[in-house]
Design an enzyme around this catalytic site. Structure first.
Site, PDB file in Angstrom:
ATOM      1  N   SER A 187      34.748  48.343  18.926  1.00 15.31           N
ATOM      2  CA  SER A 187      35.949  48.419  17.877  1.00 15.31           C
ATOM      3  C   SER A 187      36.542  47.124  17.995  1.00 15.31           C
ATOM      4  CB  SER A 187      36.687  49.530  17.688  1.00 15.31           C
ATOM      5  OG  SER A 187      37.557  49.449  17.027  1.00 15.31           O
TER       6      SER A 187
ATOM      7  N   HIS B 249      32.428  47.451  14.986  1.00 17.52           N
ATOM      8  CA  HIS B 249      33.146  48.247  14.230  1.00 17.52           C
ATOM      9  C   HIS B 249      34.630  47.504  13.795  1.00 17.52           C
ATOM     10  CE1 HIS B 249      34.096  52.521  12.934  1.00 17.52           C
ATOM     11  NE2 HIS B 249      35.269  52.252  13.388  1.00 17.52           N
TER      12      HIS B 249
ATOM     13  N   ASP C 101      38.203  48.312  11.728  1.00 15.14           N
ATOM     14  CA  ASP C 101      38.972  49.374  11.330  1.00 15.14           C
ATOM     15  C   ASP C 101      40.105  48.749  10.273  1.00 15.14           C
ATOM     16  OD1 ASP C 101      38.433  51.718  12.562  1.00 15.14           O
ATOM     17  OD2 ASP C 101      39.085  50.940  14.477  1.00 15.14           O
TER      18      ASP C 101
ATOM     19  N   MET D 129      43.268  49.472   8.031  1.00 13.45           N
ATOM     20  CA  MET D 129      44.310  50.156   7.899  1.00 13.45           C
ATOM     21  C   MET D 129      45.400  49.619   7.056  1.00 13.45           C
ATOM     22  SD  MET D 129      44.951  51.103  11.891  1.00 13.45           S
ATOM     23  CE  MET D 129      43.648  51.368  13.009  1.00 13.45           C
TER      24      MET D 129
ATOM     25  N   HIS E 277      35.336  50.557   8.702  1.00 15.55           N
ATOM     26  CA  HIS E 277      35.963  51.916   8.576  1.00 15.55           C
ATOM     27  C   HIS E 277      37.319  51.747   7.766  1.00 15.55           C
ATOM     28  CE1 HIS E 277      38.106  55.166  10.860  1.00 15.55           C
ATOM     29  NE2 HIS E 277      38.012  55.500   9.643  1.00 15.55           N
TER      30      HIS E 277
ATOM     31  N   MET F   9      40.678  53.117   6.489  1.00 10.03           N
ATOM     32  CA  MET F   9      41.560  54.108   6.646  1.00 10.03           C
ATOM     33  C   MET F   9      42.732  53.820   5.698  1.00 10.03           C
ATOM     34  SD  MET F   9      41.608  54.570  10.589  1.00 10.03           S
ATOM     35  CE  MET F   9      40.873  52.982  11.232  1.00 10.03           C
TER      36      MET F   9
ATOM     37  N   MET G 196      35.863  61.648  13.297  1.00  9.32           N
ATOM     38  CA  MET G 196      36.919  61.182  14.209  1.00  9.32           C
ATOM     39  C   MET G 196      37.236  62.203  15.246  1.00  9.32           C
ATOM     40  SD  MET G 196      37.781  58.298  12.920  1.00  9.32           S
ATOM     41  CE  MET G 196      39.253  58.159  14.198  1.00  9.32           C
TER      42      MET G 196
ATOM     43  N   ASP H 151      34.014  58.421  16.695  1.00 10.15           N
ATOM     44  CA  ASP H 151      35.105  57.326  16.872  1.00 10.15           C
ATOM     45  C   ASP H 151      36.324  57.832  17.506  1.00 10.15           C
ATOM     46  OD1 ASP H 151      36.927  54.986  16.816  1.00 10.15           O
ATOM     47  OD2 ASP H 151      36.855  54.870  14.617  1.00 10.15           O
TER      48      ASP H 151
END
Length: 219
Positions: free
Chosen positions: A8, A33, A35, A37, A66, A68, A137, A175
């Site tokens: 990540s 990976h 993230d 956000m 991913h 979010m 998660m 994750d």
């Protein structure tokens, strides 16, 4: 199912993304990976499609994005154009998870669906035929470095049983709090994609850390 390790980049050095991607490329990792956000779905803010496009210039690894974010379907085209390979979205973040997953597939990306620790696994069942990846998660989303929640293994087991019963070909990703201690339990429950952040990037020798995880999986 083939086991895959996904460092990540949220846990890496933000000032040296190109160098960090090069470090990942020198390991046996399978994915990067990423993230995303928005400060609304989760309290933290990370980065968007423009950063992913910049990262894409420095790596040929699979970009596992991913999201979010609230209403992730608004960003499908942007991340497809930025070079994402997989776009994984939260069941809790959209009123139309089925339609959002269809849009991801239509854009030529692999589609993933995520649930938070407090969301029942049944939220995923209606969309199993659409997805390439389920993400369970194993911490509450938004920040790295949290402790693994062992109760989430039951969700992994349930989804793995569905995969067996339906014959659908999708990966099961975990994750949060993944390290050399927790990864074996996740694999035994049925997961085959393992996101690791703090555990990997806290070490100077990233390749050695990835190999340690690989050795545990292969033991």
């Amino acid at each position: 199912m083939v086991n895959k390790i996904a460092p990540s980049i949220l846990a890496s050095d933000y000032a040296n993304f190109a160098q960090e991607l090069h470090r990942i490329d020198q390991t046996s990792a399978d994915y990067v990976h990423i993230d995303i956000m928005d400060g609304q779905f989760v309290p933290n803010i990370s980065f968007g499609a423009d950063v992913v496009a910049s990262l894409r210039k420095h790596s040929k690894l699979v970009f596992d994005c991913h999201l979010m974010v609230v209403e992730p379907e608004r960003y499908v085209d942007a991340f497809a154009q930025a070079g994402a390979d997989i776009m994984t979205i939260h069941a809790e973040a959209t009123k139309h998870i089925h339609g959002a997953l269809q849009k991801i597939k239509k854009a030529g990306l692999k589609a993933g669906a995520v649930i938070n620790p407090g969301t029942p696994v049944s939220a995923l069942e209606p969309v199993l035929s659409l997805i390439d990846q389920v993400l369970i998660m194993t911490v509450n989303p938004g920040f790295g470095g949290q402790a693994f929640i062992p109760e989430m293994l039951d969700k992994v087991k349930t989804v793995a049983a569905w995969r067996e019963e339906t014959g659908y070909d999708f990966d099961i990703e975990v994750d949060g709090g993944i390290d050399d201690k927790t990864i074996k339990a996740c694999k035994d429950a049925g997961a085959n994609v393992f996101v690791a952040g703090s555990y990997l990037f806290k070490a100077d020798d990233l390749a050695s850390q990835v190999q340690t995880l690989r050795d545990v999986l292969n033991a």
